[in-house]
Design a protein around this motif. Sequence first.
Motif, PDB file in Angstrom:
ATOM      1  N   SER A  16      62.443 -47.165  23.855  1.00 16.19           N
ATOM      2  CA  SER A  16      62.193 -46.166  24.943  1.00 16.19           C
ATOM      3  C   SER A  16      61.444 -45.234  23.881  1.00 16.19           C
ATOM      4  CB  SER A  16      63.449 -45.609  25.249  1.00 16.19           C
ATOM      5  OG  SER A  16      63.117 -44.493  25.682  1.00 16.19           O
ATOM      6  N   PRO A  17      60.371 -44.716  24.657  1.00 17.71           N
ATOM      7  CA  PRO A  17      59.696 -43.575  24.196  1.00 17.71           C
ATOM      8  C   PRO A  17      60.554 -42.311  23.766  1.00 17.71           C
ATOM      9  CG  PRO A  17      58.890 -43.703  26.501  1.00 17.71           C
ATOM     10  CD  PRO A  17      59.857 -45.047  26.081  1.00 17.71           C
ATOM     11  N   HIS A  18      61.688 -42.353  24.640  1.00 15.92           N
ATOM     12  CA  HIS A  18      62.513 -41.119  24.276  1.00 15.92           C
ATOM     13  C   HIS A  18      62.986 -41.238  22.884  1.00 15.92           C
ATOM     14  CE1 HIS A  18      61.804 -39.958  28.285  1.00 15.92           C
ATOM     15  NE2 HIS A  18      62.217 -40.998  28.779  1.00 15.92           N
ATOM     16  N   PHE A  19      63.328 -42.235  22.364  1.00 10.84           N
ATOM     17  CA  PHE A  19      63.860 -42.321  20.956  1.00 10.84           C
ATOM     18  C   PHE A  19      63.181 -41.458  19.864  1.00 10.84           C
ATOM     19  CE2 PHE A  19      63.398 -44.172  16.527  1.00 10.84           C
ATOM     20  CZ  PHE A  19      64.873 -44.356  16.321  1.00 10.84           C
ATOM     21  N   GLY A  20      61.622 -41.484  19.994  1.00 16.27           N
ATOM     22  CA  GLY A  20      60.723 -40.577  19.216  1.00 16.27           C
ATOM     23  C   GLY A  20      60.907 -39.217  19.484  1.00 16.27           C
ATOM     24  N   GLU A  21      61.227 -39.140  20.702  1.00 15.55           N
ATOM     25  CA  GLU A  21      61.237 -37.410  21.284  1.00 15.55           C
ATOM     26  C   GLU A  21      62.665 -36.932  20.725  1.00 15.55           C
ATOM     27  OE1 GLU A  21      61.063 -37.916  25.296  1.00 15.55           O
ATOM     28  OE2 GLU A  21      58.946 -38.346  25.403  1.00 15.55           O
ATOM     29  N   VAL A  31      56.427 -37.473  16.877  1.00 18.59           N
ATOM     30  CA  VAL A  31      57.093 -38.491  17.943  1.00 18.59           C
ATOM     31  C   VAL A  31      56.430 -39.770  17.871  1.00 18.59           C
ATOM     32  CG1 VAL A  31      57.291 -38.722  20.403  1.00 18.59           C
ATOM     33  CG2 VAL A  31      57.546 -36.539  19.543  1.00 18.59           C
ATOM     34  N   ARG A  32      55.134 -40.096  17.904  1.00 18.39           N
ATOM     35  CA  ARG A  32      54.694 -41.327  17.391  1.00 18.39           C
ATOM     36  C   ARG A  32      54.980 -41.972  16.334  1.00 18.39           C
ATOM     37  NH1 ARG A  32      50.027 -39.594  18.390  1.00 18.39           N
ATOM     38  NH2 ARG A  32      49.328 -39.355  16.406  1.00 18.39           N
ATOM     39  N   ASN A  56      58.256 -43.397  17.033  1.00 19.78           N
ATOM     40  CA  ASN A  56      58.315 -44.552  18.036  1.00 19.78           C
ATOM     41  C   ASN A  56      57.839 -45.723  17.107  1.00 19.78           C
ATOM     42  OD1 ASN A  56      59.699 -43.278  20.207  1.00 19.78           O
ATOM     43  ND2 ASN A  56      57.865 -42.713  20.913  1.00 19.78           N
ATOM     44  N   GLU A  57      56.625 -45.685  16.272  1.00 22.77           N
ATOM     45  CA  GLU A  57      56.350 -46.792  15.575  1.00 22.77           C
ATOM     46  C   GLU A  57      56.867 -47.266  14.521  1.00 22.77           C
ATOM     47  OE1 GLU A  57      52.426 -45.159  14.441  1.00 22.77           O
ATOM     48  OE2 GLU A  57      51.397 -45.286  16.722  1.00 22.77           O
ATOM     49  N   ASP A  58      58.112 -46.565  14.112  1.00 25.05           N
ATOM     50  CA  ASP A  58      58.966 -47.034  13.097  1.00 25.05           C
ATOM     51  C   ASP A  58      58.360 -46.728  11.638  1.00 25.05           C
ATOM     52  OD1 ASP A  58      61.417 -47.573  11.996  1.00 25.05           O
ATOM     53  OD2 ASP A  58      61.035 -49.594  12.264  1.00 25.05           O
TER      54      ASP A  58
END
Length: 83
Positions: free
Chosen positions: A5-10, A48-49, A52-54
Amino acid sequence: ALLASPHFGERWGRRWLDAAGYVDVIGVDNDAATVKLVEKWRYRDYVVRSFNEDRPLERFLTEQLAGDELVDWRTAPAFTPEI
């Protein structure tokens, strides 16, 4: 899943940004003349990116501490996305 989910990075980026003292505006909560900071959102989106990109933590910390020294931006003919 949560990691996809993009919310992980957020969520985790917010923690980093809080620790780094990131704010989108200048002023205090009840300041009627709050001024937005131009293009400061780029740093927020980068953080955030990165989550999300770990991105490996070692690389992320290196970019935070010495980001402007990782590429030769002084002699570049033009700014690229990497710069």
